[in-house]
Scaffold this motif. Structure first.
Motif, PDB file in Angstrom:
ATOM      1  N   ARG A  46     -15.875  -3.040  17.420  1.00 22.11           N
ATOM      2  CA  ARG A  46     -14.420  -3.014  17.302  1.00 22.11           C
ATOM      3  C   ARG A  46     -13.837  -2.101  18.385  1.00 22.11           C
ATOM      4  N   THR A  47     -12.790  -2.560  19.031  1.00 18.89           N
ATOM      5  CA  THR A  47     -12.151  -1.748  20.064  1.00 18.89           C
ATOM      6  C   THR A  47     -11.300  -0.663  19.414  1.00 18.89           C
ATOM      7  N   LYS A  48     -10.903   0.309  20.205  1.00 19.53           N
ATOM      8  CA  LYS A  48     -10.024   1.360  19.699  1.00 19.53           C
ATOM      9  C   LYS A  48      -8.692   0.769  19.246  1.00 19.53           C
ATOM     10  N   LEU A  49      -8.186  -0.215  19.995  1.00 20.52           N
ATOM     11  CA  LEU A  49      -6.906  -0.801  19.625  1.00 20.52           C
ATOM     12  C   LEU A  49      -7.014  -1.590  18.320  1.00 20.52           C
ATOM     13  N   GLU A  50      -8.099  -2.336  18.134  1.00 27.66           N
ATOM     14  CA  GLU A  50      -8.305  -3.051  16.878  1.00 27.66           C
ATOM     15  C   GLU A  50      -8.420  -2.079  15.704  1.00 27.66           C
ATOM     16  N   SER A  51      -9.128  -0.979  15.908  1.00 30.54           N
ATOM     17  CA  SER A  51      -9.301   0.021  14.847  1.00 30.54           C
ATOM     18  C   SER A  51      -7.960   0.664  14.501  1.00 30.54           C
ATOM     19  N   PHE A  52      -7.189   1.008  15.524  1.00 33.00           N
ATOM     20  CA  PHE A  52      -5.862   1.583  15.306  1.00 33.00           C
ATOM     21  C   PHE A  52      -4.957   0.597  14.568  1.00 33.00           C
ATOM     22  N   THR A  53      -4.990  -0.668  14.955  1.00 32.37           N
ATOM     23  CA  THR A  53      -4.151  -1.685  14.320  1.00 32.37           C
ATOM     24  C   THR A  53      -4.511  -1.849  12.852  1.00 32.37           C
ATOM     25  N   ALA A  54      -5.798  -1.811  12.544  1.00 24.66           N
ATOM     26  CA  ALA A  54      -6.230  -1.900  11.142  1.00 24.66           C
ATOM     27  C   ALA A  54      -5.700  -0.723  10.331  1.00 24.66           C
ATOM     28  N   HIS A  55      -5.771   0.473  10.888  1.00 23.03           N
ATOM     29  CA  HIS A  55      -5.248   1.667  10.213  1.00 23.03           C
ATOM     30  C   HIS A  55      -3.742   1.535   9.979  1.00 23.03           C
ATOM     31  N   LEU A  56      -3.026   1.091  11.009  1.00 29.92           N
ATOM     32  CA  LEU A  56      -1.583   0.921  10.892  1.00 29.92           C
ATOM     33  C   LEU A  56      -1.238  -0.131   9.839  1.00 29.92           C
ATOM     34  N   TRP A  57      -2.019  -1.200   9.775  1.00 32.12           N
ATOM     35  CA  TRP A  57      -1.781  -2.275   8.809  1.00 32.12           C
ATOM     36  C   TRP A  57      -1.883  -1.736   7.379  1.00 32.12           C
ATOM     37  N   GLN A  58      -2.877  -0.905   7.144  1.00 31.76           N
ATOM     38  CA  GLN A  58      -3.002  -0.319   5.814  1.00 31.76           C
ATOM     39  C   GLN A  58      -1.844   0.623   5.495  1.00 31.76           C
ATOM     40  N   LEU A  59      -1.372   1.356   6.508  1.00 37.08           N
ATOM     41  CA  LEU A  59      -0.218   2.217   6.280  1.00 37.08           C
ATOM     42  C   LEU A  59       1.040   1.394   6.009  1.00 37.08           C
ATOM     43  N   CYS A  60       1.173   0.263   6.698  1.00 37.72           N
ATOM     44  CA  CYS A  60       2.312  -0.621   6.449  1.00 37.72           C
ATOM     45  C   CYS A  60       2.314  -1.115   5.007  1.00 37.72           C
ATOM     46  N   SER A  61       1.140  -1.409   4.472  1.00 36.51           N
ATOM     47  CA  SER A  61       1.063  -1.884   3.086  1.00 36.51           C
ATOM     48  C   SER A  61       1.518  -0.804   2.119  1.00 36.51           C
ATOM     49  N   LYS A  62       1.264   0.445   2.457  1.00 40.09           N
ATOM     50  CA  LYS A  62       1.687   1.540   1.587  1.00 40.09           C
ATOM     51  C   LYS A  62       3.193   1.741   1.647  1.00 40.09           C
ATOM     52  N   SER A  63       3.786   1.492   2.809  1.00 44.53           N
ATOM     53  CA  SER A  63       5.247   1.600   2.893  1.00 44.53           C
ATOM     54  C   SER A  63       5.900   0.491   2.096  1.00 44.53           C
ATOM     55  N   SER A  64       5.279  -0.692   2.087  1.00 50.43           N
ATOM     56  CA  SER A  64       5.804  -1.803   1.293  1.00 50.43           C
ATOM     57  C   SER A  64       5.712  -1.476  -0.189  1.00 50.43           C
ATOM     58  N   ALA A  65       4.594  -0.885  -0.607  1.00 46.33           N
ATOM     59  CA  ALA A  65       4.415  -0.537  -2.019  1.00 46.33           C
ATOM     60  C   ALA A  65       5.421   0.518  -2.446  1.00 46.33           C
ATOM     61  N   ALA A  66       5.713   1.449  -1.528  1.00 44.93           N
ATOM     62  CA  ALA A  66       6.638   2.527  -1.865  1.00 44.93           C
ATOM     63  C   ALA A  66       8.044   2.007  -2.117  1.00 44.93           C
ATOM     64  N   ALA A  67       8.371   0.856  -1.547  1.00 47.92           N
ATOM     65  CA  ALA A  67       9.718   0.309  -1.675  1.00 47.92           C
ATOM     66  C   ALA A  67       9.792  -0.857  -2.647  1.00 47.92           C
ATOM     67  N   GLN A  68       8.714  -1.120  -3.405  1.00 44.51           N
ATOM     68  CA  GLN A  68       8.714  -2.292  -4.277  1.00 44.51           C
ATOM     69  C   GLN A  68       9.745  -2.197  -5.387  1.00 44.51           C
ATOM     70  N   ALA A  69      10.132  -0.988  -5.724  1.00 44.40           N
ATOM     71  CA  ALA A  69      11.167  -0.848  -6.739  1.00 44.40           C
ATOM     72  C   ALA A  69      12.479  -1.454  -6.264  1.00 44.40           C
ATOM     73  N   GLU A  70      12.609  -1.589  -4.947  1.00 49.62           N
ATOM     74  CA  GLU A  70      13.800  -2.192  -4.363  1.00 49.62           C
ATOM     75  C   GLU A  70      13.515  -3.650  -3.970  1.00 49.62           C
ATOM     76  N   GLN A  71      12.550  -4.262  -4.639  1.00 53.41           N
ATOM     77  CA  GLN A  71      12.167  -5.658  -4.397  1.00 53.41           C
ATOM     78  C   GLN A  71      11.709  -5.866  -2.955  1.00 53.41           C
ATOM     79  N   ALA A  72      10.883  -4.949  -2.489  1.00 56.59           N
ATOM     80  CA  ALA A  72      10.345  -5.079  -1.139  1.00 56.59           C
ATOM     81  C   ALA A  72       9.295  -6.185  -1.093  1.00 56.59           C
ATOM     82  N   GLN A  73       8.886  -6.528   0.116  1.00 56.76           N
ATOM     83  CA  GLN A  73       7.934  -7.612   0.321  1.00 56.76           C
ATOM     84  C   GLN A  73       6.560  -7.229  -0.228  1.00 56.76           C
ATOM     85  N   LYS A  74       5.813  -8.231  -0.648  1.00 58.27           N
ATOM     86  CA  LYS A  74       4.472  -8.002  -1.180  1.00 58.27           C
ATOM     87  C   LYS A  74       3.390  -8.455  -0.204  1.00 58.27           C
TER      88      LYS A  74
END
Length: 467
Positions: free
Chosen positions: A254-282
């Motif tokens: 895995r390249t550094k960019l692929e690894s970074f993107t995977a980490h960012l993707w997981q963080l994005c999912s946590k931001s979505s979960a944090a806003a689910q009370a406001e009917q955020a995307q799943k």
């Protein structure tokens, strides 16, 4: 050819600054003509991209920058023109030699007082608002300490960051004068990206293109994206050690960019979960901008044509993946997410895909198209979307205008779309650290800064200016 005006604007930290705008034309006359954009340029909407370079004392003078700019606009003549509409309503370049608008401003503070990490506060006024008629605008802001910031804004329909990097390197070389290797001249050979007739596209080629792109007329109505004011712009730093740790956790191959993107993707999912009370995307859609130059240069069709490496324009595609926020947060390891990133990046990073994409646009013209990643991909309007664009080729170490390399440099892309935009670049320190530009919703920015396992660190002035 100089058209000069004087205006009053607000400089850094809201201090008033007098500005003078002139127009820098190519050093040699140009026969006016029109230059078509390529089919891959037609995939870009009218977006403006900025880049800024911070030089501590001693810094290049505005006069030296203007003189070098006039010289480099000879080989880079389309940048001295303007974007106009063709008979079919498509953009094309009028190579008129009108020149580049060049603004000189005086900042009301010390360069080291800029809060670079807080882009909306410290950077926004240091890059020019692109003039309606021109392709590029430049602003040079001088500070009390003698340092300067060189800001440029360009039309993304004319070139991508790879192309503009070529221009910046050539501009710096012209300012330094002789004594070093001359950067290779750019090529504007649209035949390099000419469609094939008949096109040998296959079902698999078309299936991938149809997944990644869509005629604009087929895109379902979207909710109005958040305004620029609701998005947050930040610049962070990531240590070389954290980057290496991400890559190790992502697994072999895995390249550094692929690894970074995977980490960012997981963080994005946590931001979505944090806003689910406001009917955020799943669902979470993560895309990555892929440059096709190296893929096409290595293909048998081009036989190693070096011209593709000097090609000036857009040679981009945007593959993506869509995974549920629950899976990203709770069920998938970083290695599993990185494996998915690797899969859909590799699928699109081929000469066959780029050649097929050129042919696909030709069959669609003059109807415009859009990249689905910006719109949530197969997740549609119910997905949160984020795009990673690699700036790891940013040649910060080669941007010496005769007084030394910049203390700091970054791209700036406060676009009006609803998707987030993240661009990692090498630190000007040259020590393997990254600086990362982020344009995202406040929910994601909070996660980037507060999550326990985040690698995003605040960009302190002591890190940039060494005090």
């Amino acid at each position: 050819m100089v058209n000069e005006t004087t205006d009053q604007v607000h400089g850094a930290n809201n201090d008033p600054a007098a500005t003078t705008t002139t127009r820098v034309a190519p050093a040699l006359p140009l026969q006016e003509h029109r230059l078509a954009v390529s089919n891959l340029d037609l995939l870009l909407p009218p977006l403006e991209v900025s880049v800024f370079l911070c030089y501590a004392q001693p810094a290049p003078t505005a006069a030296a920058l203007k003189e070098a700019l006039a010289k480099v606009l000879v080989p880079y003549y389309p940048l001295a023109g303007e974007v106009v509409a063709s008979a079919h309503g498509e953009p094309e370049l009028l190579c008129s030699g009108r020149g580049v608008d060049f603004t000189e401003a005086v900042g009301g503070s010390e360069l080291k007082e800029l809060r670079l990490g807080l882009v909306d506060e410290g950077v926004q006024r240091l890059v020019p608002a692109k003039k309606l008629a021109g392709v590029v605008s430049v602003q040079v802001t001088k500070f009390r300490c003698g340092g300067i910031v060189v800001g440029c804004t360009f039309d993304h329909r004319v070139c991508d960051a790879y192309s503009f990097n070529l221009f910046l390197v050539a501009w710096a070389a012209a300012a330094r004068g002789g004594g070093g290797p001359t950067p290779p001249a750019p090529t504007f050979r649209r035949s390099l990206l000419a469609p094939r007739d008949p096109s040998p596209r296959t079902n698999s080629t078309d299936a991938l293109i149809d997944r990644l792109f869509s005629p604009l007329s087929s895109v379902p109505p979207q909710q109005a994206p958040p305004s620029k004011a609701t998005a947050v712009n930040r610049i962070y730093r990531i240590s070389a050690a954290d980057i290496s740790a991400l890559q190790a956790a992502a697994g072999p191959g895995r390249t550094k960019l692929e690894s970074f993107t995977a980490h960012l993707w997981q963080l994005c999912s946590k931001s979505s979960a944090a806003a689910q009370a406001e009917q955020a995307q799943k669902l979470c859609c993560m895309g990555m901008v892929v440059d096709g130059r190296s893929r096409m240069s290595c293909s048998d069709e081009y036989n190693g044509d070096e011209a593709m490496k000097r090609y000036f324009g857009n040679v981009l595609t945007i593959p993506y993946g869509v995974i549920s926020a629950d899976d990203l947060r709770r069920r998938m390891t970083l290695a599993e997410v990185a494996r998915d990133v690797h899969r859909w990046v590799r699928e699109a990073a081929t000469a066959d895909h780029f050649r097929g994409l050129v042919d696909w646009v030709e069959a669609l013209r003059p109807r415009p198209a859009a990249a689905r990643a910006y719109l949530g991909g197969t997740g549609g309007a119910d997905a949160t979307a984020c795009i990673v664009s690699s700036g790891m080729g940013f040649p910060v170490g080669r941007l010496d205008f005769g007084t030394g390399r910049p203390a700091f440099a970054s791209y700036h892309f406060p676009w009006p779309a609803g998707a987030g935009y993240v661009m990692p670049m090498p630190s000007a320190r040259g020590d393997g650290d990254w600086v990362v530009y982020v344009h995202a919703a406040p929910e994601l920015v909070r996660v980037l800064e507060e999550e326990e396992h985040t690698v995003f660190r605040a960009l302190e002035n002591s890190y940039v200016f060494g005090y």
